[in-house]
Design an enzyme around this catalytic site. Sequence first.
Site, PDB file in Angstrom:
ATOM      1  CG  ASP A 132      -1.749   1.156   1.496  1.00  0.00           C
ATOM      2  OD1 ASP A 132      -1.784   2.069   0.642  1.00  0.00           O
ATOM      3  OD2 ASP A 132      -2.430   1.183   2.547  1.00  0.00           O
ATOM      4  CG  HIS A 187      -4.409   4.260   3.283  1.00  0.00           C
ATOM      5  ND1 HIS A 187      -4.437   3.081   2.593  1.00  0.00           N
ATOM      6  CD2 HIS A 187      -5.626   4.824   3.117  1.00  0.00           C
ATOM      7  CE1 HIS A 187      -5.620   2.938   2.007  1.00  0.00           C
ATOM      8  NE2 HIS A 187      -6.363   3.985   2.314  1.00  0.00           N
TER       9      HIS A 187
END
Lengths: 552, 552
Positions: free
Chosen positions: B195, B368
Amino acid sequence: MAAETLRIIPLGGVGEVGKNLTVYEYEDEIIVVDAGLAFPRDEHLGVDLILPDFGYLADRKDRVHAIVITHAHEDHIGALPYLLREVQVPDVWGTRLTLGLAQSKLDEHGLLNSVELREANPEADPVEIGPFRLSFIRVAHSIPDAVSVVIETPAGRVLHTGDWKLDHTPVDGLRTDVGRLAELGTKGVDLMLGDSTNAERPGVTGSERLVGEAFQQIIPRLEGRVLIACFASNVHRMQQAIDVAIEVGRKVAVVGRSMRKNMNISRNLGYVNVPEDALIRPNQLDNYRPHEVLILCTGSQGEPMSALTRIAYNDHPAVSVDRGDTVILSARPVPGNELRVHDTINQLAKAGAEVLHQENAPVHVSGHGHAEELRTMLSLVRPKAVMPVHGEFRMLAAHGRLAQESGVPADSIVLTENGTVVELTKQGVKIVDHIQSGVTFVDGLGVGDVKDVALRDRRTLSEDGVLIIVATIAGSNGGPVGMPEVIARGLTEPGPLMDEMRQEANTVLTQLLGQNIREIKLLQEHLHDAVGQLIYDRTGRRPMILPVIVEV
Amino acid sequence: MAAETLRIIPLGGVGEVGKNLTVYEYEDEIIVVDAGLAFPRDEHLGVDLILPDFGYLADRKDRVHAIVITHAHEDHIGALPYLLREVQVPDVWGTRLTLGLAQSKLDEHGLLNSVELREANPEADPVEIGPFRLSFIRVAHSIPDAVSVVIETPAGRVLHTGDWKLDHTPVDGLRTDVGRLAELGTKGVDLMLGDSTNAERPGVTGSERLVGEAFQQIIPRLEGRVLIACFASNVHRMQQAIDVAIEVGRKVAVVGRSMRKNMNISRNLGYVNVPEDALIRPNQLDNYRPHEVLILCTGSQGEPMSALTRIAYNDHPAVSVDRGDTVILSARPVPGNELRVHDTINQLAKAGAEVLHQENAPVHVSGHGHAEELRTMLSLVRPKAVMPVHGEFRMLAAHGRLAQESGVPADSIVLTENGTVVELTKQGVKIVDHIQSGVTFVDGLGVGDVKDVALRDRRTLSEDGVLIIVATIAGSNGGPVGMPEVIARGLTEPGPLMDEMRQEANTVLTQLLGQNIREIKLLQEHLHDAVGQLIYDRTGRRPMILPVIVEV
């Protein structure tokens, strides 16, 4: 209107950031402060520019004495040529740089001889324009030569701040004149119209000089080309970039039409100081090695045809970037431009450039004071009443809260919309009326001929396209002549659905004509509804449907 | 393909944030990790959703063993029903909550019986799917029950992180399993797909618990209604808001279809803990005084038909806000949504509400990990090679730089685009090919029938509208039958210009027919060009021009 009443009517700039225009009216005599434009949003499909509605002024053509421009940003000066075309105004007032930029704008529109450009000098005595007595106070902003306007009439004293920040170390040394603001406060200000842009942001905005310091930190260590994109009007930022370029021995190329124009005007008027041999033309760039040049360019908002966007997509005739180059985006994306700016950053990164922007380097400061600066202004000026302007509603409301905290009574804080009529009398301020105040769209060559209905049509067309049904019927009592034609754009691919639609149109038509229904409008309506329903059932879409019936 | 080769093909999610889908292919056997959708941007006029192009998988229908969903966000699960309609896949794997949400989605599409839903259990032994051996590792994210996937084949060991952050104090206590990640690193990871969303952001993202603490600070002192808008999938944030509501004695109403659905599923599966008597239905709100309720609602992105938008515009059947109420926007605007979110804030402020959002209160954290968290992951896993995924190019590039700094050799860091074919062998990773990988538009009921050409047409239509010229000509050798008709939409108001266009069309037509030019295509072309030029000269606009010739 009672005697000794000043009417203040914002025709743009409240409830929005853009197209600032405020009407000041005393006993039927009018001056206008600023004549700005706004840029279209998504929903303004195909529109190029948005102007305030000048209707109120057009109805009072011969009573408008002057337009005063506080500074030369597009949201304060951009509508000037359009306003002058509708309303003959004898004088436009502004500081030297503001007039220089206004002159070039009026020249482009062929309006240079229709108006007198008169210098607003903050050092000079007040000027009398009809019943208005005006004086100007220097303020720091992201373009040089910005001023506040003091408007005195028998109704009271008004301070119109214009756009400002409290920069104690501006690049030109011309600070916001806190001394005169304090003096004005002591004399007494009955109403302040104040910039609200950053009222929600805590603390203070950084000095423009911080950006120069960042350039000084960043640029000397770089080995590739350096590109700096900023607003074309940010003359001091360009000056600071040029100063660093000269220090490190890089030549400067200025790329982008508006930036070159502003640079020329600013140089001619002495607002930028660049030795001739520091500059090169964009087409000379290839004669220099990467570490020998610095490029100032437009496109900090990711505008589609701007220099930086074309450079990012490798589509610029004179400039390209390569691995090892650095691009400094010295601006904050205006809300709505974020995706385009991100696209530009991604493209530049793909080309191998390092991209510095306000999220990863201190390369931008705002031109509008934050909350603590607004508090300082309120303390200096101590206005009896406050009308927050220059901002979306939440910004105006935040400015209002700051005013109230500073001691302005709640009923002396007026939150307005475009078109609100505010009256200032010796008894204070109050909202007395609302006038019609829409917007005027500039689209191509047309000013005002594209209206909401056209935009609604464009919206429908943009969502699901258009379907045209052309049916030919024989005159008097004949039936349909052949199968109807169906043309679709932006709706679907040619295929069985198109055949089905023709068939449906034919069925409807045959049936209606069989019942001897021949009125064109009625036939059209039935075709519209039947084919529309069929498309919706099959696709879930609602295109614009235009049935055309040709009688032969 | 050489023996012991794993092919990795992202069909979505690299070079963008959205529609994640990665194909893993070992000796013709395939598994898919994630099947996400993307939301349209401005340029996707009228499009509702964007899917990856499933062509590669559709061509290999019978070799796809399973789809593994890392978590139930739309950009990871939203395309699942569409993929299953094109490609028959026996098994969908996911954790309990992910499957619960998948089940509801498949049910809506009538696909519940077409696939087996199989639980991915991070505590269980690895599962064998064809040549793939899969295990799952818990990660913290902004939806519960997110996992990384470990994919082992004879070609090597791959870690597909999915979306994650290093939250050491997650609301459910289920932390990113750093122990197993470290263990995995010790066993050896040949490739990590990680990610990259926040790779550019320095430091670490805050724990989800900080948002709960902010709620605890803010809510007890409030006296009006409290509305909290967040993503409908942010179950832990809803839990935290509910906990505070219970503490201060407010009843909770959940407003907005998707949020009610997610709340039900999460409660049924035990992911949210809410006593029955804490909840009220939206239509009961009016029975309570403002300080007795807390409203959880959708609309944190300013979506046009969402609960919060309708509330802001006073258009919601059950909920309104008033002076003294507080709205907490517990989300960050997704790039592109800023203006809509600002509009919502302005409308709520006009209604008198105080609006707290991430710019003025600590009411949001990202799901995130930031740069330091990515560095921690790289240190724990010590991958031999890294393929940054889940991000725009600049994010992938930033992640690549972090990987390089952590010791991954530059030639083992692969920056890819959608459609890039990466091969992992015992010799390492390399890019070997690019396959066709476009996008599929969902528009109304249609999946894939609206293509780029339709969007180009919609773009033209949206800019300057459409002009239809209908001319009737007599068969064989007759001339024009009457004056052509001209119909404009989205172009200009009816007026002299329309007459001029009819006249021009007639002139052109008469002239051509006089020269015995009768070919329909040619007549259309001439009409198109002549009338188009006239409009451009008069207005500066270029509408879509559709000449229709009817022969009778």
